[in-house]
Structure formats: C-alpha cells, structure tokens
Write a protein that holds these residues in place. Sequence first.
Motif: not given
Length: 265
Positions: A116-126, A133-138, A147-152, A158-161
């Motif tokens: 999950v962590l790898l793909l949030l970076l490499a596919h989600g670009g987070l 900071a990502l929660t299940w509600a996001d 939803l990246v609720a509090h980005g830079k 919103w980020v497509p999955l």
Amino acid sequence: MRTSPHTLRAYRKGTEVLLAHASAHAWNLLHPGHREPGVYVASLSASGLKPATVMARVAAASALYRALRWAGATDADPFADVKRPKDRTKGIVKNPPYRQDFVGAMLAQADAQEQVLLLLLAHGGLRIAEALALTWADLDLGRRRLLVAHGKGDKARWVPLSARLREALEGWQAQVPALPQTPVLTFRAYSSAYERLQKVALRAGMEHEFRGFHAGRKYAGTQLYAATKDFTRVAGFLGHEQVDTTRRYVELPEDDLNDVVEHFR
C-alpha cells in the motif's frame, strides 16, 4: 499552513548547524556582522556539501531569522542578499524516477501494508507525509479515488486510484480494523516508513537502488506524463501549484521528439 515533518527536520538540522557555527565563531546572533552570513555559506560549500544541501541550510537560517523578527528579538535579515551556490545538475538527473523493474521487484517482496505504501507513492504520486496522514475515511474505492485532505500548503485534492492500488488497499483493509478516522498505515513516522521500505529493498536485492520516497512520486509523474503529454494535468495530480515544479518531476525520453521531427515538411 501546515509544515511537513520533512521540512521541520531539515529546518531543525539547519538551525543546529548555524548555532554551532555561530558559537564557534563568536557571532552576535541577534546582530550578526555584514560579512558573517557570507562566510557561513562559504564554509558550508567548502565542507563538501552539495549545493542543494547548502541551500537547505540557508533556508533554515532564513526561517530562523524570520521567527526572530516575528518575535521582536531582532530586525536582522542577514541572509537576504547572501549569494547561494547554484546546482547546475537537474534534479531529475540527480534523483531520477524509480524504474518499473525496481517497483515490481519491491512489490513482490513487500507485505500487504508495504505494498500500500509503495503504491501510494508510485501510483498515487503522494508525498510521504500525505501517505502517512491518509485515513480510511479519505478513500472512495467505489469512485476509484482518494482525498488528500491536507496537501502541501494545506491544499486538498482528489487522486485517482489505479486498479493495482485499489486491490492493495482492499487487501489491507480486510486485515485491519478499518475505522473511518483510523490511519490507513499503522506506522506514522517518516523514519519507520523509510526503514520498512529499506528492508523491502534489501529482501529484493535492490538496496543500492533504493533512494527514499521522492523517486516513487517521480515515477508516478513520469508515467502519467507519458500517457497524457500534459504537464498541467500531471501538476494537478501531484498537487503542484506551478507547472514549472512538475517539470522537475518528469523524466522525458531522449528520443521524445524523434517521431515528430521525422515527418517535418
């Protein structure tokens, strides 16, 4: 405005280095001499630090003096006119995106949460702070986005999955108490996330290729640009306010223009 943990660590380190230098050279910190800031920057460069690291140290020093001026402790702005070293090497060259074979090898060795962590970076670009900071509600798996609720800059987006990221999230969700406000990842510290991925790279036999988190984000940006040829859309995906920033995240193939030039008339 929220400041990322990574930036806070960099500022803390830079402040420590400045205070050590000031102490060793008998600075009056609140009223530094005209030449002292320039001598400090020159000493950083002479110590063998890379230009990017020197600039980070100067940014930390400037931030310290902004705080001191805000507190009314001084009117000094000693680093305003200090000449900073320029790094002629592009960031995309110094720290290029991960390659597809590296990402695949890492995913093959990662457990469910590490995937999950790898793909949030490499596919989600987070950014790593956004991933931690990502929660299940996001998550909105039904609509294939998060939803990246509090980005830079405290900006939301919103980020497509990707299908692979959705599959990884669903698999991990089945293994943990996925309460709405619970963080998706059980580790919250930057250092813990780094150590986990470093161990994955070791298991994959690619410990020398592991370069932290940002190369994963660049992988996502490069993949998206290859598909869209649109820096503006990639900027929105990565959460960049300026497209010029996005250009530093995208690796262009050397033969990118060959087919276009071939058909000139």
